[in-house]
Design an enzyme around this catalytic site. Structure first.
Site, PDB file in Angstrom:
ATOM      1  N   ARG A 237      13.071  19.746 -26.568  1.00 39.22           N
ATOM      2  CA  ARG A 237      12.319  19.466 -27.912  1.00 39.22           C
ATOM      3  C   ARG A 237      13.220  19.750 -29.070  1.00 39.22           C
ATOM      4  NH1 ARG A 237      10.027  16.172 -25.544  1.00 39.22           N
ATOM      5  NH2 ARG A 237       7.805  15.641 -25.419  1.00 39.22           N
ATOM      6  N   GLU A 266      11.577  12.904 -35.382  1.00 37.18           N
ATOM      7  CA  GLU A 266      12.262  11.727 -35.032  1.00 37.18           C
ATOM      8  C   GLU A 266      11.429  10.512 -35.512  1.00 37.18           C
ATOM      9  OE1 GLU A 266      12.173  12.246 -30.872  1.00 37.18           O
ATOM     10  OE2 GLU A 266      13.480  14.006 -30.728  1.00 37.18           O
ATOM     11  N   HIS A 285      16.438  10.062 -27.996  1.00 35.44           N
ATOM     12  CA  HIS A 285      15.358  10.931 -27.287  1.00 35.44           C
ATOM     13  C   HIS A 285      15.336   9.972 -26.015  1.00 35.44           C
ATOM     14  CE1 HIS A 285      11.478  13.397 -27.332  1.00 35.44           C
ATOM     15  NE2 HIS A 285      11.704  12.879 -26.056  1.00 35.44           N
TER      16      HIS A 285
HETATM   17  C1  DGY Z   1       8.776  13.756 -22.300  1.00 32.52           C
HETATM   18  O1  DGY Z   1       8.473  13.143 -21.462  1.00 32.52           O
HETATM   19  O2  DGY Z   1       8.143  14.815 -22.937  1.00 32.52           O
HETATM   20  C2  DGY Z   1       9.884  13.480 -22.770  1.00 32.52           C
HETATM   21  O3  DGY Z   1      10.549  14.020 -23.795  1.00 32.52           O
HETATM   22  C3  DGY Z   1      10.238  12.016 -22.923  1.00 32.52           C
HETATM   23  O4  DGY Z   1       9.328  11.676 -24.181  1.00 32.52           O
END
Ligand code: DGY
Length: 328
Positions: A237, A266, A285
């Protein structure tokens, strides 16, 4: 029962949902504006959402009939799980199925940093490959023998460790809790303090969740402890890193480079200073973004919702840990 999807899902998943529920799918602006989300959630029993949908206490209290929230993600820092739990709303997520895909992308980014793949591609496209390179031009470095520091030894951290051992790297890790000695042995990883992890590693890879504790935990002070030749990879993250500090560290060559799949806010564009630095590799991402993985995530997100709405335990339920989850 009525359910809301904050964006379209695979056709097979929507078909499944329509067999059981009245389904409303948001097709406008992504993420769904908060006011719209709050008005649409009012009469819904269930919600399928995504990591960029902020499911905060206001949204939860607006959903007066809400019984289940199913997120299409392993991360759930966008959901106020405590507020949901106080209302008896079941929150579910999609871990495990995306472990390999995310670990693969992590290795891809690491290889890119070490072997300058993206840099070479850009150089050629800009017409700057003028002569056959000499024996000491455009050199990268071996992964072999280098030390990988994994911050966050959960499922994805472990999958990255396994892959790194294939490249004959040494693996150190730091985690909230030390993993079992047998597991350390089978993965060939060594537990070290957070500080030591950053001091000793040639590349740090982040696999911790975003929590109040990890929020911007990677700052300039910490980056200064890293080796000048080292790299940072983040597929977890964005908010775990103080991006301004990272940009400073990269500009001043305090560390050698970074590969980032996730960002504080984002999507990013060319106005983000990180996009203008030559020693940064960026992806949009895409940790879980493979055909196979996204299909499995859709299957699980649907099953989680269906089970929760029929009063059964979902396949993957988010556990309430008050210290960690009273956010956003
Ligand atoms: C999640 O599943 O948390 C990944 O970051 C993809 O969005």
């Amino acid at each position: 029962m009525k359910i809301l999807l904050t964006r379209r899902l695979h056709d097979f998943a929507i078909k499944e949902l329509k067999k059981r529920y009245q389904v409303e799918i948001h097709t406008g602006k992504i993420p769904m504006p908060k006011n719209l989300l709050m008005s649409k959630i009012r009469d819904k029993d269930g919600l399928i959402c995504y990591p960029y949908d902020k499911i905060d206490a206001d949204v939860i209290s607006a959903g007066s009939s809400l019984k289940a929230i199913s997120t299409f993600s392993v991360g759930y820092d966008h959901i106020n799980v405590n507020a949901a739990s106080r209302r008896g709303i079941v929150v579910s997520y999609t871990p495990e199925v995306l472990t390999r895909a995310t670990a693969d992308l992590t290795i891809a980014l690491m290889l890119d940093l070490f072997r300058r793949v993206n840099e070479g591609d850009k150089m050629i496209r800009k017409g700057r490959w003028k002569t056959i390179l000499g024996p000491y031009e455009f050199l990268g470095s071996d992964l072999y023998g280098k030390t990988l520091g994994i911050f966050g030894m959960g499922r994805i951290g472990m999958a990255v460790a396994k892959r790194a051992s294939g490249f004959e790297m040494k693996v150190l890790y730091h985690n909230r809790k030390r993993i079992l000695p047998q597991k350390e042995k089978s993965l060939n990883v060594k537990y070290v303090s957070f500080d030591e992890l950053f001091r000793r590693s040639d590349v740090i890879s982040i696999h911790a969740p975003h929590t109040p504790k990890t929020h911007e935990m990677i700052n300039l002070k910490l980056l200064k402890k890293m080796k000048k030749t080292s790299f940072l990879v983040n597929t977890a993250r964005g908010k775990i890193i103080n991006e301004k500090d990272l940009a400073t560290a990269l500009k001043r060559k305090i560390i050698s480079g970074a590969a980032l799949d996730v960002f504080g806010n984002e999507p990013i564009d060319g106005s983000n200073p990180l996009t203008r630095l030559p020693n940064v590799v960026i992806t949009p991402h895409i940790g879980s973004a493979t055909v196979e993985t996204r299909r499995k995530m859709a299957e699980i997100a649907v099953q989680n919702l269906v089970l929760s709405l029929s009063g059964k335990k979902p396949i993957y339920q988010v556990k309430v840990e008050s210290s960690r989850l009273d956010r956003p």
